[in-house]
Scaffold this motif. Structure first.
Motif, PDB file in Angstrom:
ATOM      1  N   PHE A 123      -0.683  -8.384   4.473  1.00 31.97           N
ATOM      2  CA  PHE A 123      -1.098  -6.983   4.387  1.00 31.97           C
ATOM      3  C   PHE A 123      -0.488  -6.234   5.566  1.00 31.97           C
ATOM      4  O   PHE A 123      -0.428  -6.758   6.677  1.00 31.97           O
ATOM      5  CB  PHE A 123      -2.628  -6.852   4.473  1.00 31.97           C
ATOM      6  N   GLU A 124      -0.054  -5.005   5.325  1.00 31.83           N
ATOM      7  CA  GLU A 124       0.450  -4.146   6.394  1.00 31.83           C
ATOM      8  C   GLU A 124      -0.338  -2.858   6.387  1.00 31.83           C
ATOM      9  O   GLU A 124      -0.808  -2.417   5.341  1.00 31.83           O
ATOM     10  CB  GLU A 124       1.934  -3.828   6.185  1.00 31.83           C
ATOM     11  N   GLY A 125      -0.460  -2.259   7.557  1.00 23.48           N
ATOM     12  CA  GLY A 125      -1.164  -0.990   7.631  1.00 23.48           C
ATOM     13  C   GLY A 125      -1.473  -0.635   9.067  1.00 23.48           C
ATOM     14  O   GLY A 125      -0.808  -1.102   9.991  1.00 23.48           O
ATOM     15  N   GLN A 126      -2.495   0.175   9.240  1.00 21.84           N
ATOM     16  CA  GLN A 126      -2.894   0.590  10.575  1.00 21.84           C
ATOM     17  C   GLN A 126      -4.307   0.116  10.860  1.00 21.84           C
ATOM     18  O   GLN A 126      -5.139   0.047   9.961  1.00 21.84           O
ATOM     19  CB  GLN A 126      -2.805   2.108  10.700  1.00 21.84           C
ATOM     20  N   LEU A 127      -4.529  -0.172  12.140  1.00 13.45           N
ATOM     21  CA  LEU A 127      -5.867  -0.576  12.553  1.00 13.45           C
ATOM     22  C   LEU A 127      -6.734   0.659  12.711  1.00 13.45           C
ATOM     23  O   LEU A 127      -6.242   1.742  13.052  1.00 13.45           O
ATOM     24  CB  LEU A 127      -5.811  -1.337  13.883  1.00 13.45           C
ATOM     25  N   LEU A 128      -8.023   0.507  12.473  1.00 16.74           N
ATOM     26  CA  LEU A 128      -8.988   1.570  12.712  1.00 16.74           C
ATOM     27  C   LEU A 128      -9.237   1.598  14.216  1.00 16.74           C
ATOM     28  O   LEU A 128      -9.523   0.579  14.821  1.00 16.74           O
ATOM     29  CB  LEU A 128     -10.285   1.282  11.950  1.00 16.74           C
ATOM     30  N   SER A 129      -9.093   2.773  14.791  1.00 14.44           N
ATOM     31  CA  SER A 129      -9.261   2.916  16.229  1.00 14.44           C
ATOM     32  C   SER A 129     -10.451   3.826  16.510  1.00 14.44           C
ATOM     33  O   SER A 129     -10.351   5.046  16.415  1.00 14.44           O
ATOM     34  CB  SER A 129      -7.973   3.510  16.821  1.00 14.44           C
ATOM     35  N   VAL A 130     -11.603   3.211  16.797  1.00 15.41           N
ATOM     36  CA  VAL A 130     -12.829   3.961  17.065  1.00 15.41           C
ATOM     37  C   VAL A 130     -13.437   3.411  18.348  1.00 15.41           C
ATOM     38  O   VAL A 130     -13.609   2.204  18.486  1.00 15.41           O
ATOM     39  CB  VAL A 130     -13.829   3.840  15.890  1.00 15.41           C
ATOM     40  N   LYS A 131     -13.745   4.309  19.266  1.00 15.51           N
ATOM     41  CA  LYS A 131     -14.318   3.905  20.557  1.00 15.51           C
ATOM     42  C   LYS A 131     -15.587   3.082  20.351  1.00 15.51           C
ATOM     43  O   LYS A 131     -16.429   3.417  19.536  1.00 15.51           O
ATOM     44  CB  LYS A 131     -14.675   5.174  21.350  1.00 15.51           C
ATOM     45  N   GLY A 132     -15.695   1.982  21.118  1.00 18.43           N
ATOM     46  CA  GLY A 132     -16.901   1.171  21.080  1.00 18.43           C
ATOM     47  C   GLY A 132     -16.965   0.175  19.933  1.00 18.43           C
ATOM     48  O   GLY A 132     -17.915  -0.597  19.830  1.00 18.43           O
ATOM     49  N   MET A 133     -15.964   0.192  19.039  1.00 18.76           N
ATOM     50  CA  MET A 133     -15.982  -0.747  17.917  1.00 18.76           C
ATOM     51  C   MET A 133     -15.460  -2.099  18.390  1.00 18.76           C
ATOM     52  O   MET A 133     -14.363  -2.186  18.915  1.00 18.76           O
ATOM     53  CB  MET A 133     -15.139  -0.221  16.754  1.00 18.76           C
ATOM     54  N   ARG A 134     -16.245  -3.139  18.220  1.00 21.41           N
ATOM     55  CA  ARG A 134     -15.883  -4.462  18.738  1.00 21.41           C
ATOM     56  C   ARG A 134     -14.909  -5.202  17.819  1.00 21.41           C
ATOM     57  O   ARG A 134     -14.064  -5.931  18.292  1.00 21.41           O
ATOM     58  CB  ARG A 134     -17.138  -5.312  18.922  1.00 21.41           C
ATOM     59  N   LYS A 135     -15.080  -5.048  16.540  1.00 17.59           N
ATOM     60  CA  LYS A 135     -14.273  -5.820  15.596  1.00 17.59           C
ATOM     61  C   LYS A 135     -13.011  -5.069  15.218  1.00 17.59           C
ATOM     62  O   LYS A 135     -12.996  -3.850  15.155  1.00 17.59           O
ATOM     63  CB  LYS A 135     -15.103  -6.134  14.352  1.00 17.59           C
ATOM     64  N   ARG A 136     -11.952  -5.844  14.951  1.00 12.90           N
ATOM     65  CA  ARG A 136     -10.686  -5.255  14.504  1.00 12.90           C
ATOM     66  C   ARG A 136     -10.767  -5.030  13.004  1.00 12.90           C
ATOM     67  O   ARG A 136     -11.163  -5.911  12.252  1.00 12.90           O
ATOM     68  CB  ARG A 136      -9.513  -6.202  14.808  1.00 12.90           C
ATOM     69  N   ARG A 137     -10.385  -3.818  12.585  1.00 12.25           N
ATOM     70  CA  ARG A 137     -10.430  -3.497  11.165  1.00 12.25           C
ATOM     71  C   ARG A 137      -9.112  -2.874  10.719  1.00 12.25           C
ATOM     72  O   ARG A 137      -8.565  -2.020  11.399  1.00 12.25           O
ATOM     73  CB  ARG A 137     -11.573  -2.530  10.866  1.00 12.25           C
TER      74      ARG A 137
END
Length: 179
Positions: free
Chosen positions: A141-155
């Protein structure tokens, strides 16, 4: 006689979430391949609290069928309609490419905790690094990571342009940054 080709059509079901039967149930019972992301909610039905599986986006529904076959159900079910792109004719309902839809369905049904986003909810600043997943559930899978302050898990963000997006959890060791 040629068989009209099946494809993923984008539909809307105008019934309310607490209806006893939604179009997705009617189409599924008729043997059609249909999909919409579902979530559990507590709804008040006839004054009683009930836990129900309901669509994440109330009126969003996808059906994999030929247009001729689908037309019969759209005519029969008064609350079921095709979705159209602005400026397109009534003969051109919205569709989603099969590979794109298959990837989206796989991602959200494989992930135990997808996060859903309506169109416009993801801002530019929420799109992180471009990545490719090597190994694991989302291999290739290719794409972009979700970048949200304080989020511990990579999505990883998986989306159907202008319809719905989901962010699915990916293991950090499988993430390869694309330059």
């Amino acid at each position: 006689m040629s068989h009209p080709e099946k494809q993923w059509y984008v539909l809307r079901d105008l019934k309310r979430r607490n209806s006893n039967t939604l179009a997705i149930h009617e189409l599924k019972n008729a043997g059609l391949q249909v999909f919409t992301p579902m979530t559990e909610m507590i709804l008040s039905i006839r004054g009683r609290q009930q836990r129900r599986e309901v669509p994440v986006i109330q009126d969003l529904l996808f059906a994999y069928e030929s247009k001729d076959t689908l037309d019969k159900y759209v005519q029969k079910i008064p609350t079921l309609q095709y979705r159209y792109l602005l400026g397109k004719s009534i003969d051109e309902p919205m569709t989603v490419r099969k590979d794109e839809m298959d990837k989206f369905i796989y991602a959200i049904t494989t992930s135990p905790t997808p996060l859903y986003f309506n169109p416009g909810e993801l801002t530019d600043s929420m799109y992180g690094k471009r990545v490719k997943i090597i190994g694991g559930l989302f291999d290739q899978f290719e794409g972009q990571l979700l970048s949200v302050k304080g989020m511990r898990k990579r999505r990883l963000i998986i989306g159907l342009q202008g319809l719905i997006s989901a962010a699915v959890e990916v293991e950090p060791e499988f993430i390869q940054i694309i330059r």
